[in-house]
Write a protein that holds these residues in place. Structure first.
Motif, PDB file in Angstrom:
ATOM      1  N   TYR A   1     -10.374  -6.987   5.806  1.00 37.34           N
ATOM      2  CA  TYR A   1     -11.813  -7.269   5.747  1.00 37.34           C
ATOM      3  C   TYR A   1     -12.605  -6.033   5.336  1.00 37.34           C
ATOM      4  O   TYR A   1     -13.555  -6.127   4.554  1.00 37.34           O
ATOM      5  N   PHE A   2     -12.209  -4.890   5.857  1.00 36.68           N
ATOM      6  CA  PHE A   2     -12.910  -3.645   5.527  1.00 36.68           C
ATOM      7  C   PHE A   2     -12.220  -2.929   4.366  1.00 36.68           C
ATOM      8  O   PHE A   2     -12.038  -1.720   4.386  1.00 36.68           O
ATOM      9  N   GLY A   3     -11.847  -3.727   3.373  1.00 32.28           N
ATOM     10  CA  GLY A   3     -11.141  -3.189   2.216  1.00 32.28           C
ATOM     11  C   GLY A   3     -11.908  -2.132   1.457  1.00 32.28           C
ATOM     12  O   GLY A   3     -11.324  -1.316   0.744  1.00 32.28           O
ATOM     13  N   GLU A   4     -13.234  -2.145   1.595  1.00 29.95           N
ATOM     14  CA  GLU A   4     -14.050  -1.128   0.933  1.00 29.95           C
ATOM     15  C   GLU A   4     -13.638   0.278   1.382  1.00 29.95           C
ATOM     16  O   GLU A   4     -13.707   1.234   0.613  1.00 29.95           O
ATOM     17  N   TYR A   5     -13.188   0.376   2.641  1.00 27.88           N
ATOM     18  CA  TYR A   5     -12.779   1.669   3.186  1.00 27.88           C
ATOM     19  C   TYR A   5     -11.259   1.825   3.231  1.00 27.88           C
ATOM     20  O   TYR A   5     -10.732   2.906   2.979  1.00 27.88           O
TER      21      TYR A   5
END
Length: 314
Positions: free
Chosen positions: A129-133
């Motif tokens: 879900y927090f693939g941006e990071y």
């Protein structure tokens, strides 16, 4: 030599042998053994909970990944150097394991397995879900310049091997000391008959809580060092298969033995490595070997050694 002296000599002898192999092994096996020692550390952590306390967790990838991402994200996004990043990873694993223990230990048996699996899957989905990071399944590379610990370049093969050896040695000695201590013997008693231990006046919940935190912290240390030594962190390390791997390694090597996690990890690693060079269906060969070992060595390789030859092997 006393029985205790022989036990200590055997286990320290393994560490001396691993240290000496650094100067002997060809490059390919040298790199393999460094990886095996880090993964065996993960198995050591799992063995404390499963082998000695009798709690079958299906969510240990959550702790491994907590250590890996606690280390990796602080280096990648916060500019931490390796030493504090490793501390963050290990502390993250301790906190996550403690929090999960407070919830999961209110259940028993199959329910405990399901709860640990559920939270591990939640951790895996969180990474995605927090693939941006986290960069999700793709993961991110930890650059060579970010892997210099106290002036030591951990991307160098020799330095990486020694770092893996130190990590494994520390966890191995802790495990040996722990299981021979009164606390460790209480864990074994809980595994064998928790109700009787409770009747004797022991707080079994606190003992299991401590065992789970110790197990999760060692597993997180393995995850943090794996990411740092091999320069990569990815969501696959938080997936279900990385919860199943330590279970297989411990079962193969011998649950409830100090040597078992290393023996099982070494056996499985090279079984897959060698069979993959013969056929693309290498998992079939690995599965067949597992079935045969289950049939003819149900206590694992080291467990059978203890059953047949050395009764007092811890």
């Amino acid at each position: 030599m006393s029985a205790s002296g022989r036990v200590i000599a055997l286990h320290l002898g393994l560490l001396v042998l691993l240290f000496a192999l650094q100067f002997i092994l060809p490059a390919y096996h040298h790199g393999n053994l460094a990886r095996i020692m880090v993964l065996a550390t993960y198995a050591v952590g799992y063995n404390i909970l499963f082998g000695y306390t009798g709690l079958l967790s299906l969510g240990h990838a959550l702790f491994f990944a907590a250590g890996m991402y606690g280390m990796g994200l602080t280096i990648q996004h916060m500019g931490f150097t390796p030493a504090p990043a490793l501390i963050v990873g290990i502390v993250a694993g301790a906190i996550v394991s403690g929090a999960l223990a407070l919830l999961a230990l209110r259940t028993v048996g199959v329910s405990f397995m399901i709860v640990t699996l559920m939270f591990a899957q939640a951790g895996y989905l969180t990474v995605l879900y927090f693939g941006e990071y986290t960069r999700g399944d793709e993961g991110f590379v930890i650059q060579q310049a970010q892997r210099i610990l106290w002036g030591i370049d951990l991307s160098d093969a020799t330095n990486r091997y020694f770092a893996a050896w130190v990590l494994f040695s520390v966890s191995f000695v802790i495990s040996l000391w722990l299981v021979r201590s009164p606390f460790g013997r209480t864990l074994v008693a809980i595994r064998e008959n928790e109700e009787r231990v409770r009747m004797l006046g022991y707080d079994t919940f606190k003992h299991k809580l401590a065992a789970m935190v110790i197990s999760g912290t060692i597993s997180a240390a393995a995850g943090a060092f794996y990411g740092l030594l091999f320069g990569y962190a990815g969501a696959s390390f938080a997936s279900v298969q990385y919860s199943i791997f330590p279970l297989l390694w411990v079962l193969l090597g011998g649950a409830g033995t100090v040597l078992g996690p290393f023996v099982g990890t070494l056996f499985m690693f090279y079984l897959i490595d060698l069979s993959s060079g013969v056929t693309s269906a290498y998992l079939l060969i690995a599965g067949l070997a597992l079935v045969l070992l289950t049939l003819f060595a149900p206590q694992g390789l080291t467990g059978e050694l203890r059953r047949r030859i050395w009764k007092n092997l811890p």
